[in-house]
Design a protein around this motif. Structure first.
Motif, PDB file in Angstrom:
ATOM      1  N   TYR A   1       4.250 -44.265 -13.519  1.00  0.00           N
ATOM      2  CA  TYR A   1       5.138 -43.089 -13.229  1.00  0.00           C
ATOM      3  C   TYR A   1       6.723 -43.863 -12.047  1.00  0.00           C
ATOM      4  O   TYR A   1       6.394 -44.698 -11.026  1.00  0.00           O
ATOM      5  CB  TYR A   1       5.051 -42.120 -12.783  1.00  0.00           C
TER       6      TYR A   1
ATOM      7  N   PHE B   1       9.922 -37.158 -10.808  1.00  0.00           N
ATOM      8  CA  PHE B   1       8.770 -38.213 -11.346  1.00  0.00           C
ATOM      9  C   PHE B   1       9.272 -38.054 -12.717  1.00  0.00           C
ATOM     10  O   PHE B   1      10.058 -37.257 -13.615  1.00  0.00           O
ATOM     11  CB  PHE B   1       7.252 -37.553 -11.177  1.00  0.00           C
TER      12      PHE B   1
ATOM     13  N   GLN C   1       8.717 -39.065 -16.303  1.00  0.00           N
ATOM     14  CA  GLN C   1       8.076 -39.116 -17.600  1.00  0.00           C
ATOM     15  C   GLN C   1       6.547 -39.418 -17.639  1.00  0.00           C
ATOM     16  O   GLN C   1       5.366 -39.058 -18.438  1.00  0.00           O
ATOM     17  CB  GLN C   1       8.616 -38.359 -18.806  1.00  0.00           C
TER      18      GLN C   1
ATOM     19  N   VAL D   1       1.477 -32.071  -6.041  1.00  0.00           N
ATOM     20  CA  VAL D   1       2.594 -32.764  -6.832  1.00  0.00           C
ATOM     21  C   VAL D   1       1.300 -31.613  -7.687  1.00  0.00           C
ATOM     22  O   VAL D   1       0.437 -31.660  -8.314  1.00  0.00           O
ATOM     23  CB  VAL D   1       2.030 -33.791  -7.186  1.00  0.00           C
TER      24      VAL D   1
ATOM     25  N   GLN E   1      -0.134 -31.550 -11.883  1.00  0.00           N
ATOM     26  CA  GLN E   1       0.041 -32.090 -13.294  1.00  0.00           C
ATOM     27  C   GLN E   1      -0.290 -31.222 -14.960  1.00  0.00           C
ATOM     28  O   GLN E   1      -1.767 -30.543 -14.588  1.00  0.00           O
ATOM     29  CB  GLN E   1      -0.626 -33.291 -13.964  1.00  0.00           C
TER      30      GLN E   1
ATOM     31  N   LYS F   1       0.183 -33.717 -19.493  1.00  0.00           N
ATOM     32  CA  LYS F   1       1.015 -33.727 -19.361  1.00  0.00           C
ATOM     33  C   LYS F   1       1.792 -34.708 -18.040  1.00  0.00           C
ATOM     34  O   LYS F   1       0.940 -35.415 -17.055  1.00  0.00           O
ATOM     35  CB  LYS F   1       2.103 -32.845 -18.869  1.00  0.00           C
ATOM     36  N   GLY F   2       2.676 -35.240 -17.887  1.00  0.00           N
ATOM     37  CA  GLY F   2       2.958 -36.186 -16.902  1.00  0.00           C
ATOM     38  C   GLY F   2       3.162 -35.417 -15.177  1.00  0.00           C
ATOM     39  O   GLY F   2       2.517 -34.462 -14.844  1.00  0.00           O
ATOM     40  N   LEU F   3       3.271 -35.853 -13.826  1.00  0.00           N
ATOM     41  CA  LEU F   3       3.698 -35.686 -12.503  1.00  0.00           C
ATOM     42  C   LEU F   3       4.650 -34.745 -12.528  1.00  0.00           C
ATOM     43  O   LEU F   3       5.955 -35.310 -12.306  1.00  0.00           O
ATOM     44  CB  LEU F   3       3.175 -37.088 -11.920  1.00  0.00           C
TER      45      LEU F   3
ATOM     46  N   TRP G   1       7.145 -32.486  -9.329  1.00  0.00           N
ATOM     47  CA  TRP G   1       6.804 -32.066  -7.747  1.00  0.00           C
ATOM     48  C   TRP G   1       7.077 -31.249  -7.533  1.00  0.00           C
ATOM     49  O   TRP G   1       8.067 -30.710  -8.612  1.00  0.00           O
ATOM     50  CB  TRP G   1       7.765 -33.326  -7.631  1.00  0.00           C
TER      51      TRP G   1
END
Lengths: 105, 118
Positions: A87, A97, A99, B39, B41, B45-47, B49
């Motif tokens: 990332y 961030f 994806q 953060v 998740q 899925k992605g991270l 913030w």
């Protein structure tokens, strides 16, 4: 909000390959960019900050470059332990961030 | 070497408030060296913030969450906290607390799964 776009989303590679991941920001972020590695079930690990500064203990096969709106993470010779999701993150006061890019065999 | 540990309920009812705490060891939340952040998740899925609090108390939140999020520091307990109100299923995620020297998050907790469900 600043948007971060990583490419590719998935990358198939082999041990020993040179791998490059790109991250683009929707507006200039100077070099306020970090790269992370995440493995399943684990917290992310900071690899690179300020676009190109390698964190302590991170192997030198990892490198980062770029400024403004376009950045790259390069792994010079992919090792078995490098298969993970990567990332990018822009930070200044607010943060975003990308994806993620999954590096798989 | 800073150590972070999240704690809080693993299950929250829809429309209620999610509250998590991050305990800091081998360092102080009053230190001017660190920024403290959260953060999350979502599963698979992605991270994402959520927000950051700087020494001095200035907070920065993701714009889409700003109306529902509060991050604060408890200096007596050496902890910082996340409160997210009016939660829905979309808030189900692993929540990580993290610390930054100013250039990315150097230190992370192990993460805690919070499920929003009745």
């Amino acid at each position: 909000d600043i948007q971060m776009t990583q490419s590719p989303s998935t990358l198939s590679a082999s041990v020993g390959d040179r791998v490059t991941i790109t991250c683009r920001s929707s507006q200039s972020i100077s070099t306020w960019l970090a790269w992370y590695q995440q493995k399943p079930g684990k917290a992310p690990k900071l690899l690179i900050s300020e676009a190109s500064t390698l964190e302590y203990g991170v192997p030198s096969r990892f490198s980062g470059s770029g400024s403004g709106t376009e950045f790259t993470l390069t792994i010079s010779s992919l090792q078995p332990n490098d298969f993970a999701t990567y990332y990018c993150q822009q930070y200044n006061r607010y943060s975003t961030f990308g994806q993620g890019t999954k590096v798989e065999i | 070497q800073l150590h972070l540990q999240e704690s809080g309920p693993g299950l929250v009812q829809p429309s209620e408030t999610l509250s998590l705490t991050c305990s800091v060891s081998d360092g102080s939340v009053t230190s001017s060296t660190y920024f403290w952040g959260w953060v999350r998740q979502s599963p698979g899925k992605g991270l994402e913030w959520v927000g950051t609090i700087h020494h001095g108390g200035t907070t920065y939140y993701k714009s889409s969450l700003k109306s529902r999020v509060t991050i604060s520091v408890d200096t007596w307990k050496n902890q910082f906290s996340l409160r997210l109100s009016s939660v829905a299923a979309a808030d189900t995620a692993v929540y990580y607390c993290a610390a930054s020297h100013g250039d990315g998050f150097d230190y992370w907790g192990q993460g805690t799964l919070v499920t929003v469900s009745s």
